[in-house]
Structures are given as structure tokens and as C-alpha cells.
Design a protein around this motif. Structure first.
Motif, PDB file in Angstrom:
ATOM      1  N   ILE A 237       0.845  -1.198   0.000  1.00  0.00           N
ATOM      2  CA  ILE A 237       0.000   0.000   0.000  1.00  0.00           C
ATOM      3  C   ILE A 237       0.876   1.242   0.000  1.00  0.00           C
ATOM      4  N   SER A 238       1.893   1.263   0.845  1.00  0.00           N
ATOM      5  CA  SER A 238       2.769   2.434   0.954  1.00  0.00           C
ATOM      6  C   SER A 238       3.329   2.852  -0.398  1.00  0.00           C
ATOM      7  N   GLU A 239       3.707   1.886  -1.202  1.00  0.00           N
ATOM      8  CA  GLU A 239       4.408   2.189  -2.446  1.00  0.00           C
ATOM      9  C   GLU A 239       3.495   2.284  -3.658  1.00  0.00           C
ATOM     10  N   ASN A 240       2.257   1.856  -3.544  1.00  0.00           N
ATOM     11  CA  ASN A 240       1.407   1.784  -4.731  1.00  0.00           C
ATOM     12  C   ASN A 240       0.222   2.744  -4.745  1.00  0.00           C
ATOM     13  N   ILE A 241       0.050   3.560  -3.721  1.00  0.00           N
ATOM     14  CA  ILE A 241      -1.042   4.538  -3.755  1.00  0.00           C
ATOM     15  C   ILE A 241      -0.827   5.504  -4.915  1.00  0.00           C
ATOM     16  N   VAL A 242      -1.926   5.814  -5.599  1.00  0.00           N
ATOM     17  CA  VAL A 242      -1.919   6.845  -6.639  1.00  0.00           C
ATOM     18  C   VAL A 242      -2.625   8.059  -6.063  1.00  0.00           C
ATOM     19  N   TYR A 243      -1.924   9.186  -6.027  1.00  0.00           N
ATOM     20  CA  TYR A 243      -2.462  10.405  -5.434  1.00  0.00           C
ATOM     21  C   TYR A 243      -2.992  11.339  -6.516  1.00  0.00           C
ATOM     22  N   VAL A 244      -4.216  11.832  -6.321  1.00  0.00           N
ATOM     23  CA  VAL A 244      -4.734  12.878  -7.194  1.00  0.00           C
ATOM     24  C   VAL A 244      -4.132  14.184  -6.695  1.00  0.00           C
ATOM     25  N   ALA A 245      -3.271  14.788  -7.509  1.00  0.00           N
ATOM     26  CA  ALA A 245      -2.428  15.896  -7.037  1.00  0.00           C
ATOM     27  C   ALA A 245      -2.593  17.131  -7.902  1.00  0.00           C
ATOM     28  N   GLY A 246      -2.602  18.283  -7.251  1.00  0.00           N
ATOM     29  CA  GLY A 246      -2.725  19.553  -7.947  1.00  0.00           C
ATOM     30  C   GLY A 246      -1.432  19.989  -8.601  1.00  0.00           C
ATOM     31  N   ASP A 247      -1.544  21.004  -9.450  1.00  0.00           N
ATOM     32  CA  ASP A 247      -0.405  21.432 -10.260  1.00  0.00           C
ATOM     33  C   ASP A 247       0.722  22.043  -9.447  1.00  0.00           C
ATOM     34  N   ARG A 248       0.447  22.553  -8.266  1.00  0.00           N
ATOM     35  CA  ARG A 248       1.486  23.252  -7.514  1.00  0.00           C
ATOM     36  C   ARG A 248       2.596  22.317  -7.062  1.00  0.00           C
ATOM     37  N   VAL A 249       2.279  21.080  -6.723  1.00  0.00           N
ATOM     38  CA  VAL A 249       3.319  20.164  -6.252  1.00  0.00           C
ATOM     39  C   VAL A 249       4.135  19.578  -7.403  1.00  0.00           C
ATOM     40  N   VAL A 250       3.715  19.830  -8.634  1.00  0.00           N
ATOM     41  CA  VAL A 250       4.516  19.379  -9.779  1.00  0.00           C
ATOM     42  C   VAL A 250       5.167  20.566 -10.489  1.00  0.00           C
TER      43      VAL A 250
END
Length: 447
Positions: A237-250
Motif C-alpha cells: 500500500i505504501s508504495e502503490n497509492i496513486v495520489y490525485v495531485a494539484g499542479d502546484r506540487v509538480v
């Protein structure tokens, strides 16, 4: 990891990997620390112990013990060759000097150099609170590694695709992020709620089912906090979660190296959609591509998706100063639910609660500009999940779809708040696992 709402997927705005074994976990009170990669410390490790740190503190925080620095990767990210950095050995004074030198040479923008130097002092002060004999050398190694990663990305920017898979080689960005946040977590005062539910969840994932975690969002360190608290019992679980992430962190230069170590669905945040009117249409097209990537992932099954339906990080109540989970956007919840249902494989939705704002709290207000100030501290944290909440069960007696959507959203949110309050009592009021009840069972699975 800013997680905008999935309203964007409807055309408006919306907000690590397998094959690597989990890092070793220490059973002693020093479990809060895992040293940076061994090649950063090499044979000097034995000489850089408590005496060195004490001498450094007695000198008023001047020149500390020297720690071998890792060479920067100056070619492409995949298949690049490592080269020797500006110095084979770095101490605090040299590291700050190198930051300023790269600024003077025009290789670091002024705002990035300033933020990086400020982060160094904040991170140093926080890590040295944890009492580990090797805290100073670990801190310096981690900051040296971050300096390398930031400088590399400024010179050769990494562009995130709509679906980004964690970069694990030639440089392991996942473990870099884990090791950077690890010394900020006081594991002695941290708790996980309902570890058995995480086991059940993982079993469903291995059977090909999809799982969505509807969560509050507290800090940029959330992904690392989740992974650290579960890496002993649920490394998959620790390594395989997919996070829905906003543009600021990329896009934030200090965030990008950490984001590269996570699996991400990259989207433009509803909160920042209109910051620059000329970019609105581009952002919408990008979010549409991200929606398609999400749908493809879910159709393949065995996907674990984390999303914050609030559309961003929690903030304190302006009147009381108390932190609390931000309300969920019912459109975001419903869009994610429908994506899950249309995937063609069994799907499950769980309410997840996070308590970790003390480690790296966001600015008091939502900011338009990239490059926020980062205040950091060493503190206990909490993570909890309760049993799956089924839409059909909750909405069986509702009169229409709108009522059902609101009721389902409120049920998820209320569960997150209830779990949050239990975690708050355990962590902030020093009541520990004694605050467990018939719904939430707290434990420290790393012990």
C-alpha cells in the motif's frame, strides 16, 4: 500534496511503486530515524555521533561534522550517469555556500535559493528535536540530497505527464522522500487507526478490486506520512497509492523532487483555475486528459486512489485557531464514485483521516504564487481508516439523486471528522491508544 477537487473532471477544475523492498524498521525508540543512503555516510559514520552534534550545538550551530555529498545526476532522469558534485564533502557552512554560489553563477533563481536556504534552517531545527544521536548527520545528508535534486531539476526540468509513475531508478525518489520526512515523525506519539482494515483493503486490491480513499489533506508531507505509518505492515500500500495531485506540487521547485517519488494523477486545482485567465482553456484540456488516464487505470483494476474531496489542504478555524478537516465537495465525491462504478471491476470507498499538520503546516491562507514558506517541526502524527461506506446502503431511502449525493458525501466527511477527533485526543492530549472505541482501534504497528 495538494489535491484539488474532481469537479475539474467535468470540465471545470479538479485536483510508490512495487518491486522495491521496504526499508528496514528499527524497533528501538530511534524508529523515527532511518539514515540517508549508506554511501552518503560511508566510513565517517562512526566518528559523527553524539559528541560531534554536542560540539556543534555548543559552538552555537556553526561548522558541523562533514558528510559526504552525493553527486548530481546531470543527464536525463532515466539512464543518466552520476557525476561528482561541487565537493566530495559537505558540512553546513559548505552547503549554504554552494547554494549561494549556484545563485551567483545564475544556476539557481533567487527565490529558489532563498527558499532552499530558509528550508535548511527550518528542517535542521526540527530534526534536531528528535533526540537521535545521528540526527545532525542525517539532516545534513537529506538536505544535501535535496539540494542536488533541486539543482538538477532547475537545470534539466522534469515534466509530469497526466499519469506519473514514481521514479525509482537510477535515483530512488520514493525512498528519498521517505528518508527526508522520517526524522520529522515522532513515532512514539504516533498512531494508526484500524490497521486490520488496511489488511482487508490490501486483500481486495490483490484480488483485482479498486479502492478509493476519500481523505482530508493536511500537508505536503501527507504521502510520506501515510507510507511511513504503513511501511512495516503494508509496504505494498505504501508504495502503490496513486495520489490525485494539484499542479502546484509538480511545479514548485522544492516540491518536485518529492512528487517524482509518488504515483500521481496530475490535475489543475479548482482553487487556482482562474489565477491566470489566459491558461484556463489549457488547464481544462489537461484535466480532461487526466480524467481519461484515471478511467484507464480503474478499468485495469487493483488501483488504490487517494483523493481529498475538499480540494486542498485543511486550514485552522480563523476564530479559534483549531485545525479541522475541510468540508468535502459533493461534486468531487460523486464524480469519483461514478468513475469507480463505471470501471467494470468491483470498487470500494473508504473514509481516511490524517492528522499531521504540525510536521509541515500550509500557509494560513491559500496563496496564488508558487514557492510558499515551509515551517517544519518534529511531532507525532495519526492515520485512521474505517470500514467501507457503500453508496447504496446510505442512499436507499433518499428521495432523489441530489439528496443521495449530499447524504453520501456528509457520511464520508463525518467519518473522517470522527476519526480525526480520536487521533487528536491520542496525539495532542497524550491519551494514546486509550482513546480507542468500538469504531476506531488505535495501535503502533511498528513496535
Amino acid at each position: 500534496m495538494h489535491a484539488p477537487t474532481l469537479v475539474a473532471f467535468a470540465g471545470g477544475a479538479c485536483p510508490a511503486t512495487a518491486a522495491s523492498s521496504p526499508s528496514p524498521w528499527l524497533a528501538s525508540p530511534r524508529a523515527a530515524i532511518l539514515a540517508a543512503p549508506a554511501r552518503l555516510l560511508r566510513s565517517r559514520r562512526g566518528a559523527l555521533r553524539l559528541e560531534a552534534k554536542a560540539a556543534w550545538r555548543a559552538a552555537g550551530g556553526g561548522r558541523g561534522p562533514r558528510v559526504p555529498a552525493k553527486g548530481a545526476v546531470l543527464a536525463s532522469y532515466m539512464g543518466a550517469e552520476e557525476v561528482v558534485g561541487p565537493s566530495s564533502l559537505l558540512d553546513e557552512e559548505e552547503l549554504i555556500s554552494h547554494i549561494r554560489k549556484e545563485l551567483d553563477n545564475g544556476k539557481l533563481p533567487a527565490d529558489v535559493a532563498s527558499n532552499l536556504e530558509e528550508l535548511y534552517y527550518n528542517y535542521r531545527n526540527a530534526v534536531l528535536q528528535n533526540g537521535d544521536p545521528n540526527a545532525y548527520e542525517i539532516m545534513l545528508s537529506n538536505m544535501t540530497a535535496l539540494f542536488d535534486r533541486v539543482l538538477l531539476d532547475v537545470q534539466n526540468p522534469f515534466t509530469f505527464p497526466p499519469y506519473h509513475k514514481a521514479v525509482r531508478e537510477p535515483f530512488d525518489y520514493y525512498m528519498f522522500g521517505q528518508n527526508y520526512i522520517r526524522p520529522l515523525v515522532d513515532f512514539r506519539k504516533s498512531y494508526v487507526g484500524n490497521i486490520s482494515v488496511f489488511h482487508d483493503m490490501e486483500e481486495k486490491l490483490h484480488r483485482g478490486h479498486n479502492v478509493v480513499l476519500m481523505s482530508n489533506h493536511q500537508s505536503e508531507a501527507d504521502p510520506a506520512i501515510i507510507s511511513l505509518l504503513l511501511e512495516k505492515t503494508n509496504p505494498w500500500i505504501s508504495e502503490n497509492i496513486v495520489y490525485v495531485a494539484g499542479d502546484r506540487v509538480v511545479t514548485d521547485p522544492l516540491c518536485k523532487p518529492f512528487s517524482m517519488g509518488r504515483n500521481l494523477i496530475c490535475v489543475y486545482s479548482k482553487k487556482h483555475m482562474n489565477d491566470f485567465p489566459e491558461l484556463i482553456e489549457m488547464k481544462r484540456r489537461s484535466n480532461t486528459r487526466s480524467l481519461k488516464e484515471m478511467a484507464l487505470l480503474l478499468r485495469g483494476g487493483s488501483q488504490l486512489i487517494w483523493i481529498a474531496p475538499s480540494g486542498g489542504r485543511d486550514r485552522p478555524n480563523p476564530s479559534t485557531g483549531e485545525w479541522y478537516p475541510a468540508p468535502f465537495d459533493s461534486s468531487a465525491v460523486d464524480n469519483m464514485r461514478r468513475l469507480l462504478e463505471h470501471a467494470g471491476v468491483p470498487g470500494h470507498i473508504y473514509p481516511l483521516s490524517l492528522l499531521c499538520y504540525e510536521v509541515m503546516p500550509p500557509p494560513q491562507q491559500v496563496e496564488k504564487e508558487i514557492g510558499e514558506q515551509r515551517v517544519i517541526s518534529f511531532h507525532g502524527v495519526g492515520l485512521s481508516v474505517t470500514e467501507e461506506i457503500k453508496y447504496g446502503d446510505i442512499t436507499a431511502h433518499t428521495k432523489n439523486a441530489d439528496e443521495g449525493r449530499e447524504l453520501f458525501t456528509n457520511t464520508l466527511y463525518n467519518s473522517v471528522v470522527n476519526q480525526y477527533n480520536v487521533l487528536k485526543s491520542a496525539v495532542f492530549r497524550d491519551r494514546g491508544a486509550a482513546v480507542s472505541n468500538n469504531v476506531i482501534s488505535l495501535s503502533q504497528p511498528w513496535r
